[in-house]
Design an enzyme around this catalytic site. Structure first.
Site, PDB file in Angstrom:
ATOM      1  N   SER A 121       0.903  -1.010   0.096  1.00 59.13           N
ATOM      2  CA  SER A 121      -0.089  -0.199   0.136  1.00 59.13           C
ATOM      3  C   SER A 121       0.962   1.319  -0.042  1.00 59.13           C
ATOM      4  CB  SER A 121      -0.966   0.150   1.358  1.00 59.13           C
ATOM      5  OG  SER A 121      -1.835  -0.867   1.049  1.00 59.13           O
ATOM      6  N   HIS A 142      -0.863  -2.550  -7.211  1.00 60.27           N
ATOM      7  CA  HIS A 142      -1.753  -2.108  -5.988  1.00 60.27           C
ATOM      8  C   HIS A 142      -3.078  -2.213  -6.298  1.00 60.27           C
ATOM      9  CE1 HIS A 142      -2.762   0.990  -2.759  1.00 60.27           C
ATOM     10  NE2 HIS A 142      -2.886  -0.268  -2.336  1.00 60.27           N
ATOM     11  N   GLU A 154      -3.369   0.159  -9.278  1.00 62.29           N
ATOM     12  CA  GLU A 154      -2.262   1.255  -9.538  1.00 62.29           C
ATOM     13  C   GLU A 154      -1.327   0.270  -9.856  1.00 62.29           C
ATOM     14  OE1 GLU A 154      -2.932   4.990  -6.569  1.00 62.29           O
ATOM     15  OE2 GLU A 154      -1.950   3.136  -5.486  1.00 62.29           O
ATOM     16  N   ASN A 192      -3.417   5.863  -1.724  1.00 62.25           N
ATOM     17  CA  ASN A 192      -3.403   6.375  -0.208  1.00 62.25           C
ATOM     18  C   ASN A 192      -2.680   7.524   0.216  1.00 62.25           C
ATOM     19  OD1 ASN A 192      -4.516   3.795   0.451  1.00 62.25           O
ATOM     20  ND2 ASN A 192      -2.688   2.687   0.037  1.00 62.25           N
TER      21      ASN A 192
HETATM   22  C1  LIG Z   1      -5.645   0.572   1.697  1.00 61.79           C
HETATM   23  C2  LIG Z   1      -5.085   0.484   0.274  1.00 61.79           C
HETATM   24  O1  LIG Z   1      -3.972   0.201   0.254  1.00 61.79           O
HETATM   25  C3  LIG Z   1      -6.047   0.853  -0.663  1.00 61.79           C
HETATM   26  C4  LIG Z   1      -7.420   0.806  -0.327  1.00 61.79           C
HETATM   27  O2  LIG Z   1      -7.843  -0.248  -0.936  1.00 61.79           O
HETATM   28  S1  LIG Z   1      -8.224   1.821   0.221  1.00 61.79           S
HETATM   29  C5  LIG Z   1      -9.938   1.389   0.317  1.00 61.79           C
HETATM   30  C6  LIG Z   1     -10.619   1.294  -1.005  1.00 61.79           C
HETATM   31  N1  LIG Z   1     -11.873   0.839  -0.625  1.00 61.79           N
HETATM   32  C7  LIG Z   1     -12.919   1.804  -0.297  1.00 61.79           C
HETATM   33  O3  LIG Z   1     -12.684   2.937  -0.196  1.00 61.79           O
HETATM   34  C8  LIG Z   1     -14.361   0.964  -0.225  1.00 61.79           C
HETATM   35  C9  LIG Z   1     -15.562   1.999   0.036  1.00 61.79           C
HETATM   36  N2  LIG Z   1     -16.614   1.232   0.205  1.00 61.79           N
HETATM   37  C10 LIG Z   1     -17.421   1.057  -0.898  1.00 61.79           C
HETATM   38  O4  LIG Z   1     -16.994   1.439  -1.983  1.00 61.79           O
HETATM   39  C11 LIG Z   1     -18.582  -0.056  -0.594  1.00 61.79           C
HETATM   40  O5  LIG Z   1     -18.990   0.273   0.802  1.00 61.79           O
HETATM   41  C12 LIG Z   1     -18.501  -1.326  -0.901  1.00 61.79           C
HETATM   42  C13 LIG Z   1     -18.190  -1.286  -2.315  1.00 61.79           C
HETATM   43  C14 LIG Z   1     -17.336  -1.923  -0.210  1.00 61.79           C
HETATM   44  C15 LIG Z   1     -19.738  -2.208  -0.474  1.00 61.79           C
HETATM   45  O6  LIG Z   1     -20.652  -1.607  -1.147  1.00 61.79           O
HETATM   46  P1  LIG Z   1     -22.332  -1.769  -0.667  1.00 61.79           P
HETATM   47  O7  LIG Z   1     -23.115  -1.972  -1.815  1.00 61.79           O
HETATM   48  O8  LIG Z   1     -22.617  -0.669   0.191  1.00 61.79           O
HETATM   49  O9  LIG Z   1     -22.050  -2.776   0.360  1.00 61.79           O
HETATM   50  P2  LIG Z   1     -22.798  -4.183   0.966  1.00 61.79           P
HETATM   51  O10 LIG Z   1     -24.333  -4.016   0.294  1.00 61.79           O
HETATM   52  O11 LIG Z   1     -22.475  -4.547   2.228  1.00 61.79           O
HETATM   53  O12 LIG Z   1     -22.074  -5.299  -0.288  1.00 61.79           O
HETATM   54  C16 LIG Z   1     -22.680  -5.047  -1.556  1.00 61.79           C
HETATM   55  C17 LIG Z   1     -21.817  -6.429  -2.026  1.00 61.79           C
HETATM   56  O13 LIG Z   1     -20.549  -6.200  -2.210  1.00 61.79           O
HETATM   57  C18 LIG Z   1     -19.802  -7.311  -2.021  1.00 61.79           C
HETATM   58  N3  LIG Z   1     -18.588  -7.357  -0.884  1.00 61.79           N
HETATM   59  C19 LIG Z   1     -18.806  -6.621   0.116  1.00 61.79           C
HETATM   60  N4  LIG Z   1     -17.822  -6.653   0.875  1.00 61.79           N
HETATM   61  C20 LIG Z   1     -17.133  -7.364   0.264  1.00 61.79           C
HETATM   62  C21 LIG Z   1     -15.776  -8.039   0.598  1.00 61.79           C
HETATM   63  N5  LIG Z   1     -15.024  -7.693   1.694  1.00 61.79           N
HETATM   64  N6  LIG Z   1     -15.358  -8.840  -0.337  1.00 61.79           N
HETATM   65  C22 LIG Z   1     -15.662  -9.219  -1.667  1.00 61.79           C
HETATM   66  N7  LIG Z   1     -17.048  -8.737  -1.642  1.00 61.79           N
HETATM   67  C23 LIG Z   1     -17.665  -7.980  -0.879  1.00 61.79           C
HETATM   68  C24 LIG Z   1     -20.774  -8.381  -1.491  1.00 61.79           C
HETATM   69  O14 LIG Z   1     -21.111  -9.208  -2.770  1.00 61.79           O
HETATM   70  C25 LIG Z   1     -22.114  -7.689  -1.309  1.00 61.79           C
HETATM   71  O15 LIG Z   1     -23.180  -8.317  -1.821  1.00 61.79           O
HETATM   72  P3  LIG Z   1     -24.194  -9.135  -0.610  1.00 61.79           P
HETATM   73  O16 LIG Z   1     -25.315  -7.898  -1.005  1.00 61.79           O
HETATM   74  O17 LIG Z   1     -24.429 -10.305  -1.137  1.00 61.79           O
HETATM   75  O18 LIG Z   1     -23.813  -8.754   0.657  1.00 61.79           O
HETATM   76  N1  LIG Z   2      -6.162  -3.907   3.631  1.00 61.89           N
HETATM   77  C1  LIG Z   2      -6.540  -3.105   2.674  1.00 61.89           C
HETATM   78  O1  LIG Z   2      -7.320  -2.254   2.282  1.00 61.89           O
HETATM   79  C2  LIG Z   2      -5.311  -2.997   1.619  1.00 61.89           C
HETATM   80  C3  LIG Z   2      -4.145  -3.666   1.922  1.00 61.89           C
HETATM   81  N2  LIG Z   2      -3.127  -3.641   0.803  1.00 61.89           N
HETATM   82  C4  LIG Z   2      -2.058  -4.258   1.362  1.00 61.89           C
HETATM   83  O2  LIG Z   2      -1.986  -5.854   0.996  1.00 61.89           O
HETATM   84  C5  LIG Z   2      -1.198  -6.442   1.674  1.00 61.89           C
HETATM   85  C6  LIG Z   2      -2.047  -7.428   2.712  1.00 61.89           C
HETATM   86  O3  LIG Z   2      -3.010  -6.760   3.330  1.00 61.89           O
HETATM   87  P1  LIG Z   2      -4.417  -7.325   4.001  1.00 61.89           P
HETATM   88  O4  LIG Z   2      -4.751  -8.445   3.051  1.00 61.89           O
HETATM   89  O5  LIG Z   2      -5.215  -6.410   4.348  1.00 61.89           O
HETATM   90  O6  LIG Z   2      -3.694  -7.956   5.306  1.00 61.89           O
HETATM   91  P2  LIG Z   2      -4.262  -9.380   6.130  1.00 61.89           P
HETATM   92  O7  LIG Z   2      -3.553  -8.928   7.519  1.00 61.89           O
HETATM   93  O8  LIG Z   2      -5.654  -9.547   5.974  1.00 61.89           O
HETATM   94  O9  LIG Z   2      -3.619 -10.516   5.485  1.00 61.89           O
HETATM   95  C7  LIG Z   2      -1.921 -10.856   5.470  1.00 61.89           C
HETATM   96  C8  LIG Z   2      -2.022 -12.003   5.383  1.00 61.89           C
HETATM   97  O10 LIG Z   2      -0.378 -12.543   4.957  1.00 61.89           O
HETATM   98  C9  LIG Z   2      -0.190 -13.596   5.789  1.00 61.89           C
HETATM   99  N3  LIG Z   2       1.202 -13.510   6.160  1.00 61.89           N
HETATM  100  C10 LIG Z   2       2.091 -12.780   6.882  1.00 61.89           C
HETATM  101  N4  LIG Z   2       3.625 -13.163   7.012  1.00 61.89           N
HETATM  102  C11 LIG Z   2       3.585 -14.049   5.814  1.00 61.89           C
HETATM  103  C12 LIG Z   2       4.544 -14.843   5.212  1.00 61.89           C
HETATM  104  N5  LIG Z   2       5.707 -14.633   5.723  1.00 61.89           N
HETATM  105  N6  LIG Z   2       4.386 -15.446   4.345  1.00 61.89           N
HETATM  106  C13 LIG Z   2       2.966 -15.649   3.704  1.00 61.89           C
HETATM  107  N7  LIG Z   2       1.942 -14.951   4.266  1.00 61.89           N
HETATM  108  C14 LIG Z   2       2.229 -14.031   5.218  1.00 61.89           C
HETATM  109  C15 LIG Z   2      -0.809 -13.143   7.227  1.00 61.89           C
HETATM  110  O11 LIG Z   2      -0.967 -14.340   8.086  1.00 61.89           O
HETATM  111  P3  LIG Z   2      -1.135 -14.273   9.583  1.00 61.89           P
HETATM  112  O12 LIG Z   2      -2.073 -13.312  10.008  1.00 61.89           O
HETATM  113  O13 LIG Z   2      -0.958 -15.482  10.145  1.00 61.89           O
HETATM  114  O14 LIG Z   2       0.263 -13.433  10.061  1.00 61.89           O
HETATM  115  C16 LIG Z   2      -2.372 -13.005   6.779  1.00 61.89           C
HETATM  116  O15 LIG Z   2      -3.126 -14.040   6.188  1.00 61.89           O
HETATM  117  C17 LIG Z   2      -0.363  -5.392   2.774  1.00 61.89           C
HETATM  118  O16 LIG Z   2       0.854  -5.265   2.055  1.00 61.89           O
HETATM  119  C18 LIG Z   2      -1.443  -3.984   2.608  1.00 61.89           C
HETATM  120  O17 LIG Z   2      -0.701  -2.989   2.687  1.00 61.89           O
HETATM  121  C19 LIG Z   2      -3.214  -3.238  -0.207  1.00 61.89           C
HETATM  122  C20 LIG Z   2      -4.636  -2.660  -0.726  1.00 61.89           C
HETATM  123  C21 LIG Z   2      -5.667  -2.445   0.227  1.00 61.89           C
END
Ligand SMILES: CC(=O)CC(=O)SCCNC(=O)CCNC(=O)[C@H](O)C(C)(C)COP(=O)(O)OP(=O)(O)OC[C@H]1O[C@@H](n2cnc3c(N)ncnc32)[C@H](O)[C@@H]1OP(=O)(O)O
Ligand SMILES: NC(=O)C1=CN([C@@H]2O[C@H](COP(=O)(O)OP(=O)(O)OC[C@H]3O[C@@H](n4cnc5c(N)ncnc54)[C@H](OP(=O)(O)O)[C@@H]3O)[C@@H](O)[C@H]2O)C=CC1
Length: 293
Positions: A121, A142, A154, A192
């Site tokens: 991320s 990403h 990305e 991010n």
């Molecule tokens: C941190 C990083 O590195 C980068 C990032 O990813 S930052 C995060 C970016 N993501 C966002 O900002 C998400 C913001 N949220 C949203 O856009 C919406 O809430 C959402 C798309 C997640 C869900 O939309 P929604 O229609 O309000 O949700 P909801 O009715 O609960 O779910 C709709 C469907 O999405 C799917 N869904 C929800 N969560 C899910 C998940 N975690 N995995 C897979 N599918 C999922 C399901 O199929 C669900 O259908 P059901 O009706 O059967 O439950």
């Molecule tokens: N969460 C988000 O919204 C997003 C996250 N990311 C990035 O994706 C990556 C994963 O995040 P996310 O899936 O949320 O994290 P989670 O905590 O859900 O999952 C991480 C997984 O990796 C496993 N793990 C840890 N160490 C090892 C290893 N040495 N070998 C193999 N598997 C390992 C963990 O196991 P255990 O728990 O047993 O340690 C766990 O199952 C991070 O780099 C994050 O920044 C990117 C986009 C969005």
């Protein structure tokens, strides 16, 4: 020469890893999913099946597609199981030392012409690439959470990433039906760099008592039309991941505006990491989420 990607390895089967395996298998690719324990892998396969079944119920995919996608995914606890993949995407925890160790162990067994990618991320792709034996075949891919629903991926080139690797990654992401945004290799890339300071500011707003959890989330959902409130989204992303991203921004850009909120640090230290541990800014252990402050 562009690399043909038929078999994809995914390291880390958490919420992002299982989502990447899900979309790659649905797109017809063979997938090898790796994690540290059999228990983790079993739970990831159950999650993938559950998410595919939801897509069947909503008529997004057919029952046949669900079955075939599941059959395309095999799981493994060893790096050897990934040796003949054309592309391996690392999606383990957001800790640089963990990722570096994974790349070290992976490169020792992976075929030399395979591409290695990270779903990080925030961490420098150039720096991660330097810990491999193939910086020219290393790239940031990403994905956004939840992977099956979000349209964007990305792509981030490290300083040494060659054109063939970039083109193969573009082709792969396009095959998954996702849109691409190309980002330069700076801390936290594009999404991010913008999103996490907003989430961190929401946590400061809570920390300073400007509003409570419900008020802050309602304000941004109803007042700015965000699909999730920032605190709900932080719990969804994982508070450990949010903190790691803020630390990378703070250290990488050396600007106090990225200082992680002490309240975020406290939640992570408590092991309250959001939805994945059932407690964060909300408590998810009951029938519906209840704010924790
Ligand atoms: C941190 C990083 O590195 C980068 C990032 O990813 S930052 C995060 C970016 N993501 C966002 O900002 C998400 C913001 N949220 C949203 O856009 C919406 O809430 C959402 C798309 C997640 C869900 O939309 P929604 O229609 O309000 O949700 P909801 O009715 O609960 O779910 C709709 C469907 O999405 C799917 N869904 C929800 N969560 C899910 C998940 N975690 N995995 C897979 N599918 C999922 C399901 O199929 C669900 O259908 P059901 O009706 O059967 O439950
Ligand atoms: N969460 C988000 O919204 C997003 C996250 N990311 C990035 O994706 C990556 C994963 O995040 P996310 O899936 O949320 O994290 P989670 O905590 O859900 O999952 C991480 C997984 O990796 C496993 N793990 C840890 N160490 C090892 C290893 N040495 N070998 C193999 N598997 C390992 C963990 O196991 P255990 O728990 O047993 O340690 C766990 O199952 C991070 O780099 C994050 O920044 C990117 C986009 C969005």
């Amino acid at each position: 020469m562009s690399v043909m990607i038929n078999k994809v390895g995914v390291i880390g089967s958490g919420q992002m890893g299982n989502g990447i395996a899900h979309v790659a298998a649905l797109a017809g690719l063979k997938v090898v999913l790796n994690d540290v324990s059999e228990e983790r892998l079993k739970s990831a396969m159950a999650t993938i099946n559950g998410n595919l079944s939801r897509q069947v119920a909503k008529k997004i995919i057919s029952e046949d597609a669900r079955k075939q996608a599941l059959e395309r995914i095999v799981s493994t606890e060893t790096m050897d199981g990934l040796a003949d993949c054309d592309l391996v995407i690392e999606s383990a925890v957001e800790k640089e030392e963990v990722k570096r160790k994974i790349f070290h162990d992976l490169c020792a067994v992976l075929k030399p012409d395979a591409i290695v990618a990270s779903n990080t991320s925030s961490i420098s792709i150039t720096r991660l690439a330097a810990s491999t034996d193939r910086p020219e075949r290393f790239i940031g891919i990403h994905f956004m959470n939840p992977v099956p629903l979000m349209e964007l991926v990305e792509l981030i080139r490290g300083i040494a990433t060659d054109d063939a690797t970039f083109d193969a990654a573009k082709e792969f992401v396009t095959r998954l039906g996702k849109q691409i945004a190309v980002s330069e290799d700076f801390p936290a890339f594009i999404v991010n760099r913008i999103l996490l300071p907003m989430i961190n500011e929401a946590i400061y707003t809570l920390y300073e008592g400007v509003g409570n959890v419900e008020a802050i989330d309602a304000a941004m959902k109803l007042g700015a039309h965000h699909p999730m409130g920032p605190l709900e989204l932080a719990d969804f992303i994982g508070l450990d991941t949010c903190l790691s991203i803020m630390q990378v921004l703070h250290e990488g850009l050396a600007d106090s505006k990225y200082r992680p909120c002490p309240l975020l640090v406290k939640y992570v230290e408590a092991g309250w990491l959001g939805r994945k541990t059932q407690r964060g800014f909300y408590d998810y252990r009951g029938e519906k989420p209840v704010p924790t402050r």
